[in-house]
Motif scaffolding. Structure first.
Motif, mmCIF file in Angstrom:
data_model
loop_
_atom_site.group_PDB
_atom_site.id
_atom_site.type_symbol
_atom_site.label_atom_id
_atom_site.label_comp_id
_atom_site.label_asym_id
_atom_site.label_seq_id
_atom_site.Cartn_x
_atom_site.Cartn_y
_atom_site.Cartn_z
ATOM 1 N N ILE A 1 4.585 -1.080 5.182
ATOM 2 C CA ILE A 1 5.700 -0.984 4.239
ATOM 3 C C ILE A 1 5.243 -0.203 3.018
ATOM 4 N N VAL A 2 6.018 0.782 2.643
ATOM 5 C CA VAL A 2 5.774 1.526 1.411
ATOM 6 C C VAL A 2 7.095 1.634 0.671
ATOM 7 N N THR A 3 7.105 1.212 -0.565
ATOM 8 C CA THR A 3 8.317 1.290 -1.381
ATOM 9 C C THR A 3 8.071 2.063 -2.666
ATOM 10 N N ASP A 4 6.863 2.616 -2.834
ATOM 11 C CA ASP A 4 6.511 3.344 -4.050
ATOM 12 C C ASP A 4 6.608 4.844 -3.836
ATOM 13 N N TYR A 5 6.822 5.538 -4.922
ATOM 14 C CA TYR A 5 6.796 7.004 -4.914
ATOM 15 C C TYR A 5 5.341 7.457 -4.787
ATOM 16 N N ILE A 6 5.040 8.234 -3.770
ATOM 17 C CA ILE A 6 3.682 8.732 -3.539
ATOM 18 C C ILE A 6 3.573 10.131 -4.131
ATOM 19 N N ASP A 7 2.675 10.306 -5.092
ATOM 20 C CA ASP A 7 2.490 11.630 -5.668
ATOM 21 C C ASP A 7 1.084 12.159 -5.430
ATOM 22 N N SER A 8 0.287 11.442 -4.640
ATOM 23 C CA SER A 8 -1.037 11.921 -4.248
ATOM 24 C C SER A 8 -1.406 11.258 -2.933
ATOM 25 N N PRO A 9 -2.239 11.917 -2.136
ATOM 26 C CA PRO A 9 -2.569 11.360 -0.828
ATOM 27 C C PRO A 9 -3.263 10.003 -0.917
ATOM 28 N N THR A 10 -2.841 9.083 -0.090
ATOM 29 C CA THR A 10 -3.474 7.772 0.046
ATOM 30 C C THR A 10 -3.657 7.517 1.529
ATOM 31 N N LEU A 11 -4.880 7.350 1.957
ATOM 32 C CA LEU A 11 -5.184 7.291 3.375
ATOM 33 C C LEU A 11 -5.612 5.908 3.842
ATOM 34 N N TYR A 12 -5.454 4.910 3.013
ATOM 35 C CA TYR A 12 -5.798 3.539 3.396
ATOM 36 C C TYR A 12 -4.529 2.707 3.340
ATOM 37 N N PHE A 13 -4.163 2.114 4.437
ATOM 38 C CA PHE A 13 -2.940 1.321 4.439
ATOM 39 C C PHE A 13 -3.050 0.185 5.442
ATOM 40 N N LYS B 1 0.822 -1.194 0.000
ATOM 41 C CA LYS B 1 0.000 0.000 0.000
ATOM 42 C C LYS B 1 0.864 1.256 0.000
ATOM 43 N N LYS B 2 0.362 2.278 -0.679
ATOM 44 C CA LYS B 2 0.984 3.588 -0.571
ATOM 45 C C LYS B 2 0.449 4.263 0.683
ATOM 46 N N ILE B 3 1.307 5.009 1.358
ATOM 47 C CA ILE B 3 0.942 5.565 2.652
ATOM 48 C C ILE B 3 1.166 7.067 2.659
ATOM 49 N N LEU B 4 0.209 7.799 3.175
ATOM 50 C CA LEU B 4 0.410 9.202 3.510
ATOM 51 C C LEU B 4 0.185 9.335 5.001
ATOM 52 N N ILE B 5 1.213 9.695 5.745
ATOM 53 C CA ILE B 5 1.097 9.792 7.179
ATOM 54 C C ILE B 5 1.598 11.151 7.638
#
Length: 536
Positions: free
Chosen positions: A153-165, A2-6
């Motif tokens: 765990i997040v290993t991807d480049y996040i370029d927009s908010p993701t709030l589910y992880f 999952k992509k994470i925005l924290i």
């Protein structure tokens, strides 16, 4: 994954770096164009180094509080109760989010750099830079997994908010750390440390990761052996030859025994000298005077003071005692560093060591009638309340800065990995695989300290005592006690603020791991994301 925005980790500042890190906001640059250039990619990598300042440059409580070595001074100072005493520790406690925020910010910066590494200009140094970034991502995850257990765990480049992880297991996090470090080891330079990640830094961290995982239920059968092997690789036959006091004299942080450190200097913090430096010099000592002593005494927080137990660990022969503590505080405090011959200086306070006889004390009083003499047993944490009443730790003092109340003003490097620590990591690993060889490593550390009578045997408590003497004030102690399963025992036995019952949490669990910060849980739309069981 999952992509994470924290907690706002998308905020991103890149920087330029030579021997130090200097902020350079490029927020208006066209990222798709700039980061695909050699210059732009170097800026991304340097931003990763800059983030180390945010992980380590603030308050020291998350690294040191709530242990056997440090406690707040009685009646003065204010440590966060949750981290320092455990009874009030919960998901909203002050400081529990410090590493969660700063380490995920580091992971995001690493992921951005790794994303652009595939599309940036292919240069001769690209592989080396990728290895450096992988080391720093692994370091961030290592801090997280030790502190909170399994994390997302997040290993991807996040370029927009993701709030589910989701939450990954600690075993999965360790696997990622070791993968990153294994790849970094084949990429980074095999050169003496000059501010950037080297093979020795990777080897040292690999040794520490294997050693830490070795105590877990999911440990690999070879973790202790691998820890010892990587530690030997990092030691590379180098002896401990620099006098301990020289290791810590201000300005000498880049000595031959430093394996990796967070880089600072005066010019790199000059733009904002109360925010871009670090606070390591602020802790581990008493209040040394207010604005009336500006330039004469560095501000200290009156928190994380040495406990009686910490001071009792040293003997008269141990050169580390005088190098770690300011046993004589002069009328102008920083003269201890700026005057070669201190014999003619007036002494403001003298802290009589435990080995001082009454005759010694009487003689000192005659030769220094101006000094306030503080007797052994009266100047550790828990028994003092006034200025200078507890012994100052001088190890991190920075005489180049002026008095600034509770600010990040020090421009001294924060040493994260050094050779003596590697020796002690090897000794701990060998305790399970080859105690005779481990004893050699342990005695080598002691011999450099002036303890010429070698130990004939050791156990984990002897080793933890040695780590306390050698690494006092460095950012290891909470992790050392947590790793070895000694946190409850030693903190409750030697810290006057902590009872064993303070660790009792929910569901019959002990508060060993810190709680996942409440703000992160509130942001997460996956309501099945579990809190650590002691805090449910």
């Amino acid at each position: 994954m999952k992509k994470i925005l924290i907690l706002g980790i998308l905020a991103f500042v890149v920087s330029s770096c030579s021997d130090f890190i200097e902020e350079d906001n490029l927020a208006n640059a066209d990222a798709e164009t700039f980061y695909t250039t050699s210059e732009g990619f170097n800026a991304l990598v340097n931003a990763n180094y800059s983030q180390l300042r945010e992980i380590y440059g603030g308050d020291a409580y998350v690294f040191c509080a709530g242990t056997d070595l440090y406690a707040v001074g009685s009646g003065r100072g204010s440590e966060p109760e949750g981290l320092s005493q455990y009874s009030q520790l919960n998901s909203s406690s002050v400081g529990v989010d410090q590493l969660y925020e700063s380490c995920y910010a580091a992971i995001q910066k690493a992921n951005i750099a790794l994303h652009y590494s595939a599309i940036t200009a292919q240069t001769d140094e690209l592989s080396t830079l990728i290895g450096e970034v992988k080391y720093m991502r692994a370091n961030a995850y290592f801090l997280l997994v030790q502190t909170y257990g399994g994390v997302g765990i997040v290993t991807d480049y996040i370029d927009s908010p993701t709030l589910y992880f989701d939450r990954n297991s600690a075993e999965e996090v360790y696997a990622l750390i070791l993968t990153d470090l294994g790849e970094a080891l084949s990429m980074v330079n095999d050169q003496p440390f000059s501010g950037r990640v080297t093979k020795r830094a990777v080897q040292h961290l690999l040794a520490k990761v294997h050693l830490t995982r070795a105590y877990e239920t999911f440990a690999d059968a070879n973790d202790f052996a691998n820890a010892a092997s990587y530690a030997e690789d990092a030691i590379a036959g180098q002896s401990l030859s620099i006098p301990f006091a020289d290791l810590w004299f201000p300005g000498n942080e880049m000595n031959a025994e430093t394996i990796f450190s967070v880089q600072y200097d005066e010019s790199s913090i000059s733009v904002d000298p109360t925010e871009l430096g670090n606070k390591q010099a602020n802790y581990f000592g008493p209040y040394l005077g207010g604005s009336e002593f500006a330039g004469d005494a560095g501000w200290k927080s009156y928190t994380l003071l040495a406990t009686d137990f910490a001071l009792e660990l040293f003997t008269q022969e141990d050169e580390r005692y005088e190098a770690t503590f300011m046993t004589e505080a002069y009328m102008r405090y920083f003269d201890a560093f700026e005057v070669d011959d201190t014999s003619g200086l007036e002494v403001r306070h003298y802290y009589a060591p435990q080995w001082a006889t009454q005759a010694d004390i009487d003689a000192y009083a005659v030769s220094h009638p101006e000094a306030q003499i503080r007797l052994w047993g009266t100047y550790a944490a828990g028994v003092v309340s006034g200025d200078y009443e507890t012994i100052p730790t001088k190890k991190f003092d920075d005489p180049t800065v002026q008095f600034v109340d509770d600010a990040r003003v020090s421009s001294r490097d924060i040493v994260l990995s050094r050779l003596a620590d590697t020796y002690l990591i090897a000794a701990e690993a060998y305790l399970q695989t080859n105690p005779a060889l481990g004893l050699q490593k342990l005695n080598a550390v002691r011999e450099r300290a002036g303890l010429t009578t070698p130990l004939a045997a050791y156990d984990i408590d002897v080793l933890l005592d040695e780590r306390a003497r050698e690494l006092f004030g460095e950012y290891h102690r909470w992790f050392d006690l947590k790793r070895t399963g000694k946190l409850v025992e030693r903190a409750s036995l030697h810290n006057y603020l902590i009872d064993a019952a303070n660790f009792n949490g929910a569901n019959g669990e002990l508060k060993i791991l810190r709680p996942i910060p409440q703000a992160a849980l509130d942001l997460n739309q996956n309501k099945d994301f579990p809190q650590n069981p002691a805090y449910n």
